[in-house]
Structures are given as structure tokens and as C-alpha cells.
Design a protein around this motif. Structure first.
Motif, PDB file in Angstrom:
ATOM      1  N   UNK A   1       0.780  -1.185  -0.058  1.00 25.49           N
ATOM      2  CA  UNK A   1      -0.038  -0.209   0.063  1.00 25.49           C
ATOM      3  C   UNK A   1       0.831   1.065   0.154  1.00 25.49           C
ATOM      4  N   UNK A   2       1.697   1.212   0.900  1.00 27.77           N
ATOM      5  CA  UNK A   2       2.577   2.527   1.082  1.00 27.77           C
ATOM      6  C   UNK A   2       3.274   2.718  -0.333  1.00 27.77           C
ATOM      7  N   UNK A   3       3.799   1.641  -0.875  1.00 29.47           N
ATOM      8  CA  UNK A   3       4.796   1.964  -2.148  1.00 29.47           C
ATOM      9  C   UNK A   3       3.746   2.205  -3.421  1.00 29.47           C
ATOM     10  N   UNK A   4       2.441   1.857  -3.331  1.00 30.40           N
ATOM     11  CA  UNK A   4       1.990   2.104  -4.346  1.00 30.40           C
ATOM     12  C   UNK A   4       1.231   3.832  -4.179  1.00 30.40           C
ATOM     13  N   UNK A   5       0.961   4.008  -2.732  1.00 28.36           N
ATOM     14  CA  UNK A   5       0.184   5.466  -2.886  1.00 28.36           C
ATOM     15  C   UNK A   5       1.603   6.555  -3.089  1.00 28.36           C
ATOM     16  N   UNK A   6       2.726   5.889  -2.725  1.00 30.45           N
ATOM     17  CA  UNK A   6       3.719   6.836  -3.005  1.00 30.45           C
ATOM     18  C   UNK A   6       3.786   7.148  -4.502  1.00 30.45           C
ATOM     19  N   UNK A   7       3.769   5.930  -5.350  1.00 33.11           N
ATOM     20  CA  UNK A   7       3.879   6.120  -6.769  1.00 33.11           C
ATOM     21  C   UNK A   7       2.660   6.881  -7.338  1.00 33.11           C
ATOM     22  N   UNK A   8       1.384   7.148  -6.540  1.00 36.43           N
ATOM     23  CA  UNK A   8       0.531   7.766  -7.365  1.00 36.43           C
ATOM     24  C   UNK A   8       0.913   9.309  -7.069  1.00 36.43           C
ATOM     25  N   UNK A   9       1.613   9.929  -6.232  1.00 33.11           N
ATOM     26  CA  UNK A   9       1.799  11.379  -6.604  1.00 33.11           C
ATOM     27  C   UNK A   9       2.862  11.593  -7.792  1.00 33.11           C
ATOM     28  N   UNK A  10       3.585  10.597  -8.028  1.00 29.50           N
ATOM     29  CA  UNK A  10       4.117  10.994  -9.432  1.00 29.50           C
ATOM     30  C   UNK A  10       3.219  10.881 -10.529  1.00 29.50           C
ATOM     31  N   UNK A  11       2.357  10.220 -10.522  1.00 34.14           N
ATOM     32  CA  UNK A  11       1.369   9.709 -11.571  1.00 34.14           C
ATOM     33  C   UNK A  11       0.376  11.140 -11.578  1.00 34.14           C
ATOM     34  N   UNK A  12      -0.037  11.417 -10.387  1.00 42.21           N
ATOM     35  CA  UNK A  12      -1.076  12.681 -10.279  1.00 42.21           C
ATOM     36  C   UNK A  12      -0.508  13.828 -10.759  1.00 42.21           C
ATOM     37  N   UNK A  13       0.858  13.873 -10.666  1.00 39.45           N
ATOM     38  CA  UNK A  13       1.514  15.224 -11.312  1.00 39.45           C
ATOM     39  C   UNK A  13       1.498  15.302 -12.861  1.00 39.45           C
ATOM     40  N   UNK A  14       1.293  13.991 -13.533  1.00 41.47           N
ATOM     41  CA  UNK A  14       1.371  13.927 -15.008  1.00 41.47           C
ATOM     42  C   UNK A  14      -0.117  14.032 -15.395  1.00 41.47           C
ATOM     43  N   UNK A  15      -0.967  13.208 -14.621  1.00 34.57           N
ATOM     44  CA  UNK A  15      -2.486  13.343 -15.160  1.00 34.57           C
ATOM     45  C   UNK A  15      -3.059  14.531 -14.828  1.00 34.57           C
ATOM     46  N   UNK A  16      -2.594  15.376 -13.624  1.00 34.07           N
ATOM     47  CA  UNK A  16      -3.137  16.616 -13.373  1.00 34.07           C
ATOM     48  C   UNK A  16      -3.031  17.747 -14.264  1.00 34.07           C
ATOM     49  N   UNK A  17      -1.993  17.553 -15.027  1.00 33.02           N
ATOM     50  CA  UNK A  17      -1.727  18.598 -15.973  1.00 33.02           C
ATOM     51  C   UNK A  17      -2.774  18.708 -17.122  1.00 33.02           C
ATOM     52  N   UNK A  18      -3.681  17.424 -17.305  1.00 31.30           N
ATOM     53  CA  UNK A  18      -4.747  17.656 -18.322  1.00 31.30           C
ATOM     54  C   UNK A  18      -6.142  17.217 -17.850  1.00 31.30           C
ATOM     55  N   UNK A  19      -6.066  16.825 -16.825  1.00 28.60           N
ATOM     56  CA  UNK A  19      -7.499  16.664 -16.003  1.00 28.60           C
ATOM     57  C   UNK A  19      -7.578  17.461 -14.750  1.00 28.60           C
ATOM     58  N   UNK A  20      -8.916  18.003 -14.682  1.00 27.47           N
ATOM     59  CA  UNK A  20      -9.454  18.923 -13.458  1.00 27.47           C
ATOM     60  C   UNK A  20      -9.508  17.801 -12.410  1.00 27.47           C
ATOM     61  N   UNK A  21      -9.336  18.323 -11.072  1.00 27.19           N
ATOM     62  CA  UNK A  21      -9.502  17.669  -9.982  1.00 27.19           C
ATOM     63  C   UNK A  21     -10.696  16.474  -9.782  1.00 27.19           C
ATOM     64  N   UNK A  22     -11.984  16.777 -10.029  1.00 23.06           N
ATOM     65  CA  UNK A  22     -13.193  16.141 -10.104  1.00 23.06           C
ATOM     66  C   UNK A  22     -12.987  15.201 -11.062  1.00 23.06           C
ATOM     67  N   UNK A  23     -12.482  15.568 -12.413  1.00 23.31           N
ATOM     68  CA  UNK A  23     -12.695  14.499 -13.506  1.00 23.31           C
ATOM     69  C   UNK A  23     -11.541  13.580 -13.285  1.00 23.31           C
ATOM     70  N   UNK A  24     -10.464  14.068 -12.602  1.00 17.39           N
ATOM     71  CA  UNK A  24      -9.406  12.825 -12.392  1.00 17.39           C
ATOM     72  C   UNK A  24      -9.855  12.153 -11.317  1.00 17.39           C
ATOM     73  N   UNK A  25     -10.416  12.661 -10.196  1.00 23.44           N
ATOM     74  CA  UNK A  25     -10.841  11.540  -9.168  1.00 23.44           C
ATOM     75  C   UNK A  25     -12.048  10.661  -9.822  1.00 23.44           C
ATOM     76  N   UNK A  26     -12.882  11.006 -10.565  1.00 28.04           N
ATOM     77  CA  UNK A  26     -13.766  10.060 -11.176  1.00 28.04           C
ATOM     78  C   UNK A  26     -13.268   8.886 -12.131  1.00 28.04           C
ATOM     79  N   UNK A  27     -12.234   9.487 -13.043  1.00 27.39           N
ATOM     80  CA  UNK A  27     -11.548   8.737 -13.773  1.00 27.39           C
ATOM     81  C   UNK A  27     -10.864   7.559 -12.945  1.00 27.39           C
ATOM     82  N   UNK A  28     -10.287   7.818 -11.962  1.00 28.96           N
ATOM     83  CA  UNK A  28      -9.375   7.253 -11.068  1.00 28.96           C
ATOM     84  C   UNK A  28     -10.350   5.976 -10.561  1.00 28.96           C
ATOM     85  N   UNK A  29     -11.478   6.508  -9.752  1.00 29.77           N
ATOM     86  CA  UNK A  29     -12.186   5.551  -9.379  1.00 29.77           C
ATOM     87  C   UNK A  29     -13.075   4.774 -10.135  1.00 29.77           C
TER      88      UNK A  29
END
Length: 308
Positions: free
Chosen positions: A17-45
Motif C-alpha cells: 500500500x505505502x509503495x503504491x500510494x507513493x507512486x500515485x503522487x508521481x502519476x497525479x502530477x502527470x495526469x493533473x496537467x490535463x485533467x481537472x480535480x473532479x474529473x481525475x478523481x472520477x476517472x481514477x475511481x
């Protein structure tokens, strides 16, 4: 008597869990440049829910019992839903260091809430370890803020506080559900609840997905499959086998791994102060996860001396 070997499955699950949650921060930085907060949350979920539902169908996992639903609904709305939107939004308004410092009050809130609502207690080792880890998180956050542009706002701070509170509330809500349902059930239906709660962002997600570059979309899918579907399941597995307070303290290892991944993947060389803060985080986790010496073991030695 609980042996150390019995703890290994929970420790291994928490580590995943800890390793994968840490990796999420790197991916969020990339995806967050093209997706707004709500859309990114919905797509991820949505991606996470799809994977989890397929696994449940293959394993023929049914609906959770009625007694588990209050916790599933609470964790789904607070943690899977509100937390992800608030964190995505907050990180756009404040620098990464400030966000890290604020969100890391979450484990402290988990310990306090679980003590109050779940009757778990506050062992001295847990409190000491969390204090050390939080100090390390503050040092890491401060060192990251020093290298940032100083971009912050009151709204961003409020959003990060909301993220910390909803994270803590979601964990404490989830713990009782795990007494009545399995980790896969609680995670799957919690993720589905969060997905439904984020459906108002569906139109935005469709619009942004049409123009987003492929790497951003792939990062969003990665967030759903690994840091959500897999990591939340291993989290629930470990949480069912320990206290919420100790599990919350374990997440203080996340900033350390984030620094390492940023170094390897993004070529962001950490400052000496960042490394020092990371060391404090790990030291605090080690203290909080350790066990105090058993009273009978301590009292046995004086008894033997007295006989001699």
C-alpha cells in the motif's frame, strides 16, 4: 500469543500500500496537467471500480452484509470521494511541500478518532513514533516548499485540511466494516460509492479525455488500477489485522518513497534537509510499529535474581 510470523502478511500488505500510494503522487502530477480535480478523481475511481468488480465476479464475491454498509458508505463518501477531489484540487492551489505538511495531520487525526470512537487507546510508543514522523514530514514539506515558487492560497490550505479530515474519517469508518466483511468487499463497494458520488464530474471527464494526451490518460488508469484497486485492498487487509492508529502511522513512510521515486523517475535530486526529514519519518514509523516489552518478561528477571 501472537507471533511475529503472524504479523508478516499484514506487514507485507501495508508495505504494498505505502509503495503504491507513493507512486500515485508521481502519476497525479502527470495526469493533473490535463485533467481537472473532479474529473481525475472520477476517472481514477471508475478504473479502480471496474477492476475490483471484475475480480469480485471471478471470485464470486457477493454483496457485503447489512452490518458492514454504514462503514462502507462512510469510507466511500469521505475517503474514496471527498478526499480524492479535495487533494487533487488542493495541490493545484498550494505547493507540494505545504500540501504534504497539512495532509500529514491525517494519521494524527486517525489515532485520536480511533481512540475516541473505536476504543483503541493511544499507546505511548504510537504517540512518540507519530510525533517523530510528523516532525520529519514537516521537515520534508519545508524543504520542498523552499524550492517551490511560493504558490499558495487560503483555499488551497483549506482544501488540504479537508483532505486530511476526510482521509481520517474514512479510515475510522472503514475499520468497523472490516469486522463484518472481507477486505475485497469493503474496498470494492467503497470504491463504487466514491465513483457514484463523483458522477457529477462525468461531463467534464468526457470532455477532457477527448483532448488529453495519452500519457495523462494512462496515468489516470494506472492510478485506478494500482494505487486504488490494489493498494486500497491491501490496506483494508492490513487494517483488519491491526489498529487504525498504527496503520495511519505507517503512511508516514509515503513521503520518503515519494522523494526516492521523484529522484529516480523525475530526476529531482532531494536536498540534504529533505533526506534528513525522510530519515525522521522512517524512524518514527519504526517506533510506532514496534512493540513494548511484555510485563511478564520484565518482571521475570528480578524474580530470578531474588531467588539467587
Amino acid at each position: 500469543m501472537q507471533t511475529g510470523s503472524r504479523n508478516w502478511p499484514a506487514i507485507a500488505a501495508a508495505s504494498v500500500t505505502v509503495v503504491l500510494w507513493a507512486s500515485a503522487f508521481v502519476s497525479i502530477r502527470s495526469a493533473g496537467e490535463s485533467y481537472s480535480p473532479g474529473a481525475l478523481a472520477l476517472g481514477r475511481l471508475a478504473a479502480g471500480s471496474l477492476v475490483l468488480v471484475v475480480i469480485c465476479l471471478i471470485r464470486r464475491v457477493g454483496f457485503p452484509p447489512k452490518a458492514a454498509w454504514p462503514g462502507i458508505l462512510g469510507s466511500g463518501l469521505l475517503w474514496f470521494g471527498a478526499y480524492m477531489v479535495a487533494l487533487n484540487w488542493g495541490e493545484r492551489e498550494v505547493d507540494a511541500g505545504t500540501a504534504a505538511m497539512i495532509v500529514n495531520i491525517g494519521p494524527i487525526l486517525i489515532a485520536l478518532l480511533s481512540s475516541r470512537l473505536l476504543g483503541e487507546g493511544l499507546p505511548p510508543r504510537l504517540l512518540a513514533g507519530m510525533a517523530v514522523s510528523f516532525a520529519g514530514a514537516v521537515v520534508v514539506g519545508f524543504s520542498m516548499s523552499q524550492g517551490a515558487d511560493g504558490h499558495s492560497s487560503v483555499l488551497g490550505v483549506v482544501l488540504c485540511v479537508i483532505a486530511a479530515v476526510t482521509y481520517a474519517g474514512g479510515v475510522v469508518a472503514q475499520k468497523p466494516a472490516l469486522r463484518h466483511a472481507g477486505a475485497l468487499q469493503v474496498t470494492t463497494f467503497g470504491c463504487l460509492v466514491g465513483t457514484i458520488a463523483c458522477l457529477p464530474f462525468a461531463g467534464t471527464l468526457i470532455t477532457e479525455a477527448a483532448t488529453a494526451p495519452l500519457p495523462a490518460t494512462l496515468n489516470m488508469v494506472y492510478l485506478g488500477v494500482f494505487p486504488t484497486a490494489l493498494a486500497f485492498t491491501t490496506w483494508a487487509f492490513a487494517l483488519a489485522r491491526t489498529t487504525a492508529g498504527r496503520m495511519g502511522a505507517t503512511t508516514y513512510a509515503v513521503p520518503v518513497i515519494v522523494v526516492g521515486l521523484s529522484w529516480l523517475v523525475l530526476d529531482e535530486i532531494p536536498a540534504v534537509l529533505t533526506l534528513a526529514g525522510g530519515a525522521l519519518c522512517l524512524a518514527g514509523v519504526a517506533v510506532s510499529r514496534g512493540r513494548a516489552r511484555r510485563p511478564e518478561a520484565v518482571s521475570a528477571a528480578p524474580a530470578a535474581d531474588h531467588r539467587s
